[in-house]
Each structure stands twice: as structure tokens, then as C-alpha cells.
Design an enzyme around this catalytic site. Structure first.
Site, PDB file in Angstrom:
ATOM      1  N   GLY A 183       0.828  -1.204   0.000  1.00  0.00           N
ATOM      2  CA  GLY A 183       0.000   0.000   0.000  1.00  0.00           C
ATOM      3  C   GLY A 183       0.857   1.245   0.000  1.00  0.00           C
ATOM      4  N   GLY A 185      -0.136   4.450   0.114  1.00  0.00           N
ATOM      5  CA  GLY A 185      -0.837   5.637   0.585  1.00  0.00           C
ATOM      6  C   GLY A 185      -0.020   6.343   1.650  1.00  0.00           C
ATOM      7  N   GLU A 206       2.447  -1.170  -4.648  1.00  0.00           N
ATOM      8  CA  GLU A 206       1.235  -0.387  -4.853  1.00  0.00           C
ATOM      9  C   GLU A 206       0.515  -0.870  -6.110  1.00  0.00           C
ATOM     10  OE1 GLU A 206      -1.882   1.547  -4.993  1.00  0.00           O
ATOM     11  OE2 GLU A 206      -0.671   2.067  -3.234  1.00  0.00           O
ATOM     12  N   GLY A 272      -5.437   1.014   3.943  1.00  0.00           N
ATOM     13  CA  GLY A 272      -6.561   1.829   4.382  1.00  0.00           C
ATOM     14  C   GLY A 272      -7.133   1.390   5.716  1.00  0.00           C
ATOM     15  N   ASP A 312     -14.525   8.762  12.084  1.00  0.00           N
ATOM     16  CA  ASP A 312     -14.222   7.784  11.039  1.00  0.00           C
ATOM     17  C   ASP A 312     -15.395   6.889  10.686  1.00  0.00           C
ATOM     18  OD1 ASP A 312     -11.721   8.851  11.176  1.00  0.00           O
ATOM     19  OD2 ASP A 312     -10.687   7.002  11.722  1.00  0.00           O
ATOM     20  N   HIS A 444       9.516  37.607   8.157  1.00  0.00           N
ATOM     21  CA  HIS A 444      10.721  37.192   7.437  1.00  0.00           C
ATOM     22  C   HIS A 444      11.833  36.923   8.442  1.00  0.00           C
ATOM     23  CE1 HIS A 444      13.778  37.119   4.265  1.00  0.00           C
ATOM     24  NE2 HIS A 444      14.508  37.908   5.057  1.00  0.00           N
TER      25      HIS A 444
END
Length: 465
Positions: A183, A185, A206, A272, A312, A444
Site C-alpha cells: 500500500g 498511501g 502499490e 486503508g 471515522d 521574514h
């Protein structure tokens, strides 16, 4: 059997659940939260926090390793370093433990009652919790489901033995000599790059034509370059098939249909995550679903009155900060406040090397929605602060409507750009236009100047490129 009655019951003490419970407690709502594991859920215990600790340790180790022999450009020479992963993991566990205690303390401060155990629905207002001291019944006027998600498992590569999920990867006692990652990801690449920096020989498999497929090719190019520098082998269009008979190699079908073996001490499966909707009596409360996820409206209400779902378990994006925002909102709705989900953008971060940040629409998405667009692109190679951090590889990109200069999306790739996510999200939520960002004085020297310069570039008058 003990019984408790309350105004609000929250199931799951992950980021969404505990934030919901804390906010409800602050609003004077009689609240009970049920959690089987430790407070903090996946994110705190086996996800976001421990993975970032491991990534940081890997980055520090690699920096020192590069200084060995005095070959680096900074003039620093050190002896070749060694890594004791057991101590690294203990340090990581210490951070997690402190945060666990912090969440527990915040729940207590908000007068939220915590019940340790596994909750199972009896009906839409009642759950039974198996605790160490026996069963406890909790009846509530409103219920929030915040059960989260778990790593997705491949049937031909079940977790166990050499096959591990991200959870086990974050608790290894030693760095594997050879690691195969299934995977490509964000989870696979974050951990794969970390272990490569710590000395593992890493291969990524993948199935899609490219890694990090949810991001556009321009944004991921610096990450691909870094994968090569770390010696990580990336096999695209390849499919994992299972373990070898001896269990010491990953069997792979390559893009051209040939069979290959990747020798590996560990096989990390990162294909996943899936919502945790099993084992807690979902069948007892007939909720409408969208595939594997619980269907919700813009107030996180489910199809049953008085039952909410957040995080989720409700679908993509599976992000802790989305769950937190939903949890806070639901607590206020239960308290009688008028709230709704009206978010312009939810920033997403990939903690690879370099880091990726996206907020709002990509150039292609913006073009499909608004037609003609303006894009401002500023490279970190022209940013003084990035150069002093040896982080020139990357850029900030702004996408805006061509007609009124409304900013639709902001993306960045580079060292430490995760810290720009708040500015990106704020600009989108406030409905900023290119002139707003270009006219804001940025300190800056900082990498944040790249944000202003990208807006100036989109307006046609960049100053430093």
C-alpha cells in the site's frame, strides 16, 4: 446489574468522542463516555501521535548518520550513530502515556463519568457495558457513536506473525533488516520512509499506477525523489498475493503479469482503514448506512432520533480534526445551541519527507467547479528560510477563481509545511481573496512567506521569483 442514567452517552473516547464529552460537560450536560481501551483512541495511542514520534526519531537518526565522517555541508562531524529502537519506543510510549493522562484529566475536570469497557446496544437509548467488575446498563436521552476505525486487513495477508498493521509497526523492538510495505498511501509511505531512515531496506508494493494517488503528480514529485534517495524500491501496478511458504517473503504479481518475491522480515499492510461498526450491536438499532459507514446529516444526526455519529465511522475524510470539530458541534446541539456543519475546508497532512498539505480544491477540482482559474506557484528554492534548513525542495500553490480571485484551494509540499495548515484553513474559512493574502505582512525569514509569494504570483507580480 448496575444502571446509570444520563443526558448524553458517548461511545468511544477517541479525538471525536472525548472532545464531544468534554464540551458537553462544560455546557453542564450530564455526560457518560465509554471506552474499551485507553482514552485518546487510535490517533493518540496507535496512530497520529506515536507515528509522528517515530518519524521524528528517524529524521534525527538520519541527520546524524549523514554527519558521520564530516561529509555533510554544515561542517559537522560525528561518529557513526547507533539506534536502540526499544528506547525509542519507550520514549514514544511516554509521550502517549502523558497525553492519555491529560485526556483523562480533562474529562474529569468537565465532570464526565468514564466507564471502562465494551458497549453493546440494547436499543436506541440503552447500552450494556462489559466492565472488569461486571455488566453495567447505561440509559441516555442522546447517544453519540464515535467508535472510530481499524486497519483494513487483506484476506490473503491476515495480520499475525511477520504480517503487521501500523499498530504493530509502532511497537517493534528492533528495526527489520528488510521491510515490505503493501500500500503506497500516506500511512505506508510515512512509516516506510521512517524505517528506511533507521536502516531498513524497504520495498513498497502499490496496485495503482502511482503512490499517494489522492494527491496530484506535481505535489508528490518531491516525495518520489526522496523515496529514491532513501533507496526505497517502489513497485507500481503490482499486486501482493500472499506470503511465501516459509513466511520470509512477500509474493507479488508485477505490472507486466510476472511473479516476483520480495524477501522481508516484516510485511506491513497499509491498505486503508475501515469503520468499526461490528461487535457493538449495530443490528439492534436500524441505522441507515452508506456502504460500510453510518449515514449522517449536516448536524451529524443518524436516521434514528437522538442518535448521532461522528468521526471515522461516518466516512471520509478520516481525520482526527474532523472528528473533533464534529464532536464539539454535536455537544452544542445537544445543549440546545443552533449549529450546523458548514466547513469550507478540512486541511489534510501527509507526514512523508517532505510533508504534504492540502486544503480546499485541487487545480483540477477548482477548474471543474469554477471554470477559469488562476494558479500561483512559489518554490522553496527561492525562500531564504527553507534554504537555511536545507529544505529547498518543494513549493506553495494557491488556486483561485479568475473572475473575483476567491481562493478555492491551497497546497504545499516541503520540509515542515504541516505547520502552514492552520493558515491555509483559516484563509479558506474566512473567504480570502488573493489580494487578502498578498496584502498580509508575513514575517521574514519564514517558510510562510511562500504563502504570500504564491498569492502575488497568481496576481502577476511575485517579488522573489
Amino acid at each position: 446489574m448496575k444502571e446509570i442514567s444520563c443526558k448524553l452517552l458517548v461511545i468511544g473516547a477517541g479525538p471525536g468522542g472525548y472532545v464531544c464529552a468534554i464540551r458537553a460537560g462544560q455546557l453542564g450536560i450530564d455526560t457518560v463516555i465509554v471506552e474499551f481501551g485507553k482514552p485518546g483512541g487510535t490517533c493518540l495511542n496507535v496512530g497520529c501521535i506515536p507515528s509522528k514520534a517515530l518519524i521524528h526519531a528517524a529524521e534525527e537518526f538520519e541527520k546524524i548518520a549523514h554527519m558521520a565522517g564530516g561529509k555533510g555541508p554544515l561542517g559537522i562531524a560525528v561518529a557513526p550513530p547507533t539506534l536502540d529502537l526499544t528506547k525509542t519506543v519507550a520514549w514514544k510510549d511516554g509521550i502517549v502515556s502523558r497525553l492519555n493522562s491529560g485526556v483523562a484529566g480533562l474529562l474529569k475536570k468537565a465532570k464526565v463519568k468514564t466507564v471502562q469497557g465494551w458497549a453493546t446496544f440494547r436499543d436506541g437509548k440503552t447500552v450494556e457495558v462489559e466492565t472488569e467488575t461486571g455488566s453495567q446498563v447505561i440509559r441516555a436521552e442522546a447517544v453519540v457513536i464515535a467508535s472510530g476505525s481499524v486497519p483494513a486487513e487483506l484476506p490473503f495477508l491476515p495480520f499475525g506473525g511477520p504480517v503487521i498493521s501500523s499498530t504493530e509497526a509502532l511497537a517493534l523492538s528492533e528495526v527489520p533488516d528488510k521491510l515490505a510495505v503493501v500500500g503506497g498511501g500516506y500511512i505506508g509511505l510515512e512509516l516506510g520512509m521512517a524505517f528506511a531512515k533507521m536502516g531498513a531496506k524497504v520495498a513498497v508494493v502499490e496496485a495503482l499506477p502511482r503512490v499517494l494517488a489522492q494527491y496530484d503528480a506535481e505535489l508528490t514529485r518531491p516525495v518520489l525523489k526522496r523515496l529514491g534517495e532513501l533507496g526505497i524500491e517502489v513497485m507500481l501496478g503490482a499486486k501482493a498475493k500472499g506470503l511465501s511458504t516459509k513466511g520470509d517473503a512477500l509474493l507479488v504479481e508485477t505490472a507486466d503479469g510476472k511473479n516476483a518475491k520480495i524477501t522481508a522480515d516484516r510485511v506491513l499492510v497499509t491498505v486503508g482503514r475501515k469503520p468499526l461498526t461490528e461487535g457493538w450491536g449495530l443490528e439492534q438499532i436500524d441505522l441507515d448506512m452508506v456502504g460500510r459507514f453510518i449515514r449522517i446529516d449536516d448536524q451529524c444526526r443518524t436516521s434514528m432520533r437522538g442518535i448521532y455519529a461522528i468521526g471515522d465511522v461516518t466516512g471520509e475524510p478520516m481525520l482526527a480534526h474532523r472528528a473533533m470539530a464534529q464532536g464539539e458541534m454535536v455537544a452544542e446541539i445537544v445543549a440546545g445551541h443552533k449549529r450546523g456543519w458548514d466547513k469550507r475546508a478540512i486541511p489534510a497532512i501527509c507526514f512523508t519527507d517532505p510533508e504534504l498539505v492540502t486544503a480546499g480544491l485541487s487545480p483540477d477540482e477548482a477548474k471543474a467547479l469554477a471554470g477559469e482559474i488562476k494558479i500561483g506557484h512559489f518554490p522553496f528554492a527561492a525562500n531564504g528560510r527553507a534554504m537555511t534548513k536545507q529544505g529547498e525542495d518543494g513549493f506553495v500553490r494557491i488556486v483561485a477563481r479568475a473572475d473575483n480571485h476567491l481562493v478555492l484551494g491551497i497546497q504545499a509540499v516541503g520540509q515542515g509545511v504541516s505547520e502552514l495548515a492552520a493558515a491555509f484553513g483559516l484563509a479558506l474559512e474566512m473567504g480570502a481573496r488573493l489580494e487578502d493574502i498578498a496584502g498580509t505582512i508575513h514575517a521574514h525569514p519564514t517558510q510562510g512567506e511562500g504563502f504570500q509569494e504564491a498569492a502575488l504570483k497568481a496576481l502577476g507580480h511575485a517579488l522573489h521569483v
